[in-house]
Design a protein around this motif. Structure first.
Motif, PDB file in Angstrom:
ATOM      1  N   ASP A 170       0.868  -1.356   0.167  1.00 60.06           N
ATOM      2  CA  ASP A 170      -0.104   0.281  -0.212  1.00 60.06           C
ATOM      3  C   ASP A 170       0.678   1.194  -0.055  1.00 60.06           C
ATOM      4  N   ASP A 171       2.166   1.326  -0.165  1.00 61.98           N
ATOM      5  CA  ASP A 171       2.944   2.075  -0.275  1.00 61.98           C
ATOM      6  C   ASP A 171       3.447   2.930  -1.118  1.00 61.98           C
ATOM      7  N   GLU A 172       1.752   3.778  -1.598  1.00 61.35           N
ATOM      8  CA  GLU A 172       1.283   4.059  -3.389  1.00 61.35           C
ATOM      9  C   GLU A 172       2.783   5.545  -3.059  1.00 61.35           C
ATOM     10  N   ARG A 173       2.958   6.726  -1.872  1.00 60.53           N
ATOM     11  CA  ARG A 173       3.215   7.626  -1.467  1.00 60.53           C
ATOM     12  C   ARG A 173       4.884   7.836  -1.171  1.00 60.53           C
ATOM     13  N   ASP A 174       4.776   6.765  -0.329  1.00 61.00           N
ATOM     14  CA  ASP A 174       6.291   6.881   0.538  1.00 61.00           C
ATOM     15  C   ASP A 174       7.230   6.807   0.301  1.00 61.00           C
ATOM     16  N   PRO A 175       7.760   7.235  -0.644  1.00 62.82           N
ATOM     17  CA  PRO A 175       9.486   6.337  -1.223  1.00 62.82           C
ATOM     18  C   PRO A 175      10.540   6.303   0.059  1.00 62.82           C
ATOM     19  N   PHE A 176      10.101   6.806   1.388  1.00 65.12           N
ATOM     20  CA  PHE A 176      10.927   6.801   2.230  1.00 65.12           C
ATOM     21  C   PHE A 176      11.583   5.609   3.062  1.00 65.12           C
ATOM     22  N   SER A 177      10.821   4.643   2.833  1.00 59.66           N
ATOM     23  CA  SER A 177      10.630   3.356   3.382  1.00 59.66           C
ATOM     24  C   SER A 177       9.779   2.259   2.986  1.00 59.66           C
ATOM     25  N   TYR A 178       9.735   0.839   2.884  1.00 60.98           N
ATOM     26  CA  TYR A 178       9.940  -0.253   2.324  1.00 60.98           C
ATOM     27  C   TYR A 178       8.593  -1.106   3.291  1.00 60.98           C
ATOM     28  N   LEU A 188       6.415   5.243  15.092  1.00 59.41           N
ATOM     29  CA  LEU A 188       6.453   6.360  14.691  1.00 59.41           C
ATOM     30  C   LEU A 188       7.611   6.979  15.330  1.00 59.41           C
ATOM     31  N   LEU A 189       8.019   5.935  15.891  1.00 55.25           N
ATOM     32  CA  LEU A 189      10.287   6.679  15.784  1.00 55.25           C
ATOM     33  C   LEU A 189      11.283   6.834  14.347  1.00 55.25           C
ATOM     34  N   PHE A 190      10.331   5.454  13.104  1.00 53.57           N
ATOM     35  CA  PHE A 190      10.849   5.439  12.014  1.00 53.57           C
ATOM     36  C   PHE A 190       9.633   6.278  11.052  1.00 53.57           C
ATOM     37  N   ASN A 191       8.975   6.860  11.386  1.00 55.99           N
ATOM     38  CA  ASN A 191       7.654   7.431  10.043  1.00 55.99           C
ATOM     39  C   ASN A 191       8.337   8.383   9.678  1.00 55.99           C
ATOM     40  N   PHE A 192       8.037   8.459   8.173  1.00 57.45           N
ATOM     41  CA  PHE A 192       8.201   9.198   7.440  1.00 57.45           C
ATOM     42  C   PHE A 192       7.272   9.942   6.781  1.00 57.45           C
ATOM     43  N   ASP A 193       5.789   9.585   6.823  1.00 55.74           N
ATOM     44  CA  ASP A 193       4.861   9.888   6.299  1.00 55.74           C
ATOM     45  C   ASP A 193       4.875  12.123   6.766  1.00 55.74           C
TER      46      ASP A 193
END
Length: 685
Positions: free
Chosen positions: A536-544, A659-664
């Motif tokens: 579902d990761d269509e908008r976040d290029p910073f995490s896999y 939330l610690l590694f959140n890039f939203d």
């Protein structure tokens, strides 16, 4: 009798204060920020505003008996201080000002060509500006804002300017379309063409001010006080010189540092500034065929294309040019366009029998989704030739690349030659997402005013967008060397935008509606559904989102959007004494989330989204109003609205990662909105 005009103005003032608990952040950490950075208010309450204005002006001009000309102008403005994040355990400095300006001009001409032929021509221009600014604290003695800092796995605290702020951004859209409608016998034919040109211009310097993540509160404080050579070792010991005992490894405290910089002396602003134009032509044909009085068939075909922009750096000059064309390398240096988007549709409406109390609808088709220009931004800029992402953590002390001190950045970063940079590319076979869908609906009249509805919807998605590291160690890191004169330089992460994701939605909806009669009407519906996907990761290029890069099968399961049960009910009752009462009941079941560590020690991969979040939602709202007739032309309406009448907490947990590694780009996590009420007056004339 030929010119009609309309104008409207709307103004909203909204203020809300949350994060009122001063104990939501570790007191040791609060005291440290106060003494070290002269920032004593990190645990203070956070007040948010959403002040908005909207205006509309419209004219209709009957230029002749055959021509109706319409012109419309819309303007909207919103300003939201502290509108970026709403997370209980994050500090006051971890926020920004969300601002939006929108202007739209629309012109339309409807022309009656003959008694059975109508032409519609329309032009629209829109521009939306979305600047995002920061007014939070700066590092002592510097103009540089406090950097984006995440601290502690348990507390998941966050402080400083969000890494993607500040942003200068505006979008424009030109749209021209024309269609002709012809009524001929039992057929209502329509054919037309459309052209859209959208463009996003932005200066995005994400990570330019640094993004730090630390494993613990004490580890963060030691890193700041002692310096970046302070390390934590796998045997539990620590060292102030970046060295761990033999047979041990460096474990922390700095888990991640990212910094964006230009290449070959290019400033971060220049490296992060670009315009992304997209051109989308389309043609379509459709027909509504009234075969019999109780049977209608609609069918049509639409063709779309999306012409993507060229990369900023030509493929032959890009940092990774020697890899292009080699077997297995995913990109040819360009951004593919989607030009084969043929979309057939079919719909059938049938009323069996002669009493007209039953209606059956069957419809389906193939639909394409467009790819937003911002999905392509990193491909064009973070390519090792325009910009680069510099990565560090405490383990880099082991080979002489000590991370920067907390109040510093990597010096002269734009003059450093790219060294194993993270590179973004778009797969050479990339195409827009496609959905195959059909739906069956049955409506049965129970009385003259009450009907029952049952519907089943099926939607299968293919070619969904997915970000994959094609230089992952599971592939042998094949692109880690081979660049530069000595051939030792290469690519770090090779973040590839692919169209390999898939999804499946199946939903059964049951409903009942009552038209207004005897001073009462209502509508209710219940949906039982299953929403599956493998990314579902269509908008976040910073995490896999995947567990391992070479096996997506364990990722196919419940989608992040999945809500098994949904229920809504609405009613309107004209009570005595001229009072109207409107209740609303809403409910949805929780959404899924994955276990923290999906890859077990024996290599087994736990399926994605096997647990459930604590975000079940239930709310009862209502409105009561009464009209007071002042004169024949003027009426005053008084109303009261109540929201979340039961004061249920309704936690919000949209995040799918820690939330610690959140890039939203925006996060609202924690308690939902409490019980609220408002009083209002409306003058109707």
């Amino acid at each position: 009798d030929k010119l009609f005009y309309f104008a409207a103005f709307d103004q909203q003032f909204f203020t809300q204060t949350k994060q009122n608990n001063p104990n939501r952040i570790d007191p040791t950490l609060v005291a440290f920020f106060a003494s070290k950075f002269n920032d004593p208010n990190e645990n203070g309450p956070i007040t948010r505003q959403n002040n908005a204005t909207a205006t509309l002006g419209k004219i209709d001009w009957y230029a002749s008996t055959r021509n109706l000309f319409t012109a419309r102008y819309n303007f909207a403005h919103a300003r939201q201080p502290n509108g970026t994040f709403d997370v209980e355990q994050w500090g006051t400095s971890a926020n920004a000002i969300e601002t939006d300006f929108s202007n739209t001009v629309s012109l339309q001409l409807n022309t009656t060509l003959s008694t059975n032929t109508l032409n519609e021509a329309r032009f629209q221009f829109s521009r939306e500006d979305r600047p995002r600014d920061y007014t939070g604290p700066s590092l002592p003695g510097q103009s540089r804002p406090l950097p984006d800092t995440g601290i502690d796995f348990a507390g998941q605290y966050r402080f400083g300017m969000p890494f993607f702020i500040p942003v200068k951004d505006h979008d424009t859209r030109f749209q021209v379309n024309d269609n002709v409608s012809v009524v001929r016998g039992a057929h209502n034919l329509k054919l037309g063409a459309e052209l859209n040109r959208t463009s996003t211009t932005q200066t995005f310097v994400g990570f330019a001010n640094g993004r730090y993540i630390f494993d613990s509160v004490q580890g963060f404080m030691n890193y700041v006080n002692i310096g970046p050579k302070f390390v934590e070792c796998s045997d539990g010991s620590t060292n102030n010189n970046g060295v761990c005992p033999a047979n041990t490894t460096i474990q922390g405290p700095l888990l991640l540092f990212l910094q964006f910089a230009g290449v070959n002396g290019l400033s971060t602003d220049n490296a992060g500034t670009q315009t992304i134009p997209q051109l989308e032509p389309a043609v379509f044909f459709q027909d509504k065929w009234q075969i019999r009085p109780n049977l209608t068939v609609s069918y049509g075909l639409r063709w779309d294309a999306q012409i993507e922009p060229a990369p900023i750096t030509p493929p032959g000059q890009v940092f990774f040019a020697p890899f292009i064309g080699k077997p297995g390398f995913p990109s040819n240096g360009s951004i593919p366009s989607s030009k084969k988007q043929f979309q057939p549709r079919l719909g059938i409406v049938w009323s069996p029998g002669k009493n007209g109390k039953t209606l059956i609808r069957l419809g389906g088709g193939i639909y394409y989704a467009r790819t937003p220009g911002l999905d392509l931004a990193s491909t064009r800029s973070t390519n090792g030739s325009v910009g680069q992402s510099i990565y560090r953590d405490s383990t880099f002390n082991g080979f002489g690349l000590t991370p920067p001190a907390y109040d510093q950045l990597v010096p002269n970063a734009s003059n450093l030659p790219p060294s194993d940079p993270q590179v973004y590319v778009t797969d050479k076979n990339f195409t827009n997402p496609r959905t195959y869908t059909w739906a069956l609906t049955a409506e049965q009249a129970l009385t003259d005013t009450v009907k029952f509805t049952a519907a089943f919807t099926y939607a299968k998605g293919v070619h969904g967008a997915r970000f994959v590291d094609r230089n992952d160690p599971v592939f042998g890191s094949p692109w880690s060397t081979g660049l530069g004169a000595d051939k030792t330089n290469g690519i770090g992460q090779l973040t590839t935008l692919e169209s390999s994701a898939k999804s499946l939605f199946r939903g059964l909806t049951l409903g009942m509606q009552k038209r207004f009669s005897q001073h009462f009407q209502f509508q209710m519906n219940y949906q039982l559904s299953e929403d599956l996907s493998d990314d579902d990761d269509e908008r976040d290029p910073f995490s896999y989102r995947y567990a391992v890069a070479n096996n997506f099968k364990p990722d196919y399961g419940f989608s992040d959007r999945m809500e098994r049960h949904r229920f809504n009910a609405f009613g309107l009752w004209q009570a005595p004494w001229g009072i109207e009462f409107s209740p609303l009941v809403s409910f949805h079941s929780p959404q899924p989330i994955s276990v923290a560590n999906r890859v077990l020690g024996n290599g087994y991969i736990v399926k994605r989204n096997t647990l459930w979040k604590d975000n079940t939602f239930f709310a009862i709202d209502f409105r009561a109003d009464k009209n007071f007739k002042l004169t024949e032309r003027f009426t005053l309406q008084a109303d009261v609205d109540a929201f979340n009448l039961t004061n249920r907490s309704n936690p919000k947990h949209p995040e799918t990662t820690s939330l610690l590694f959140n890039f939203d780009g925006t996060v609202q996590s924690g308690l939902g909105d409490p019980r609220q009420a408002q009083l209002g007056l409306r003058l109707i004339f």
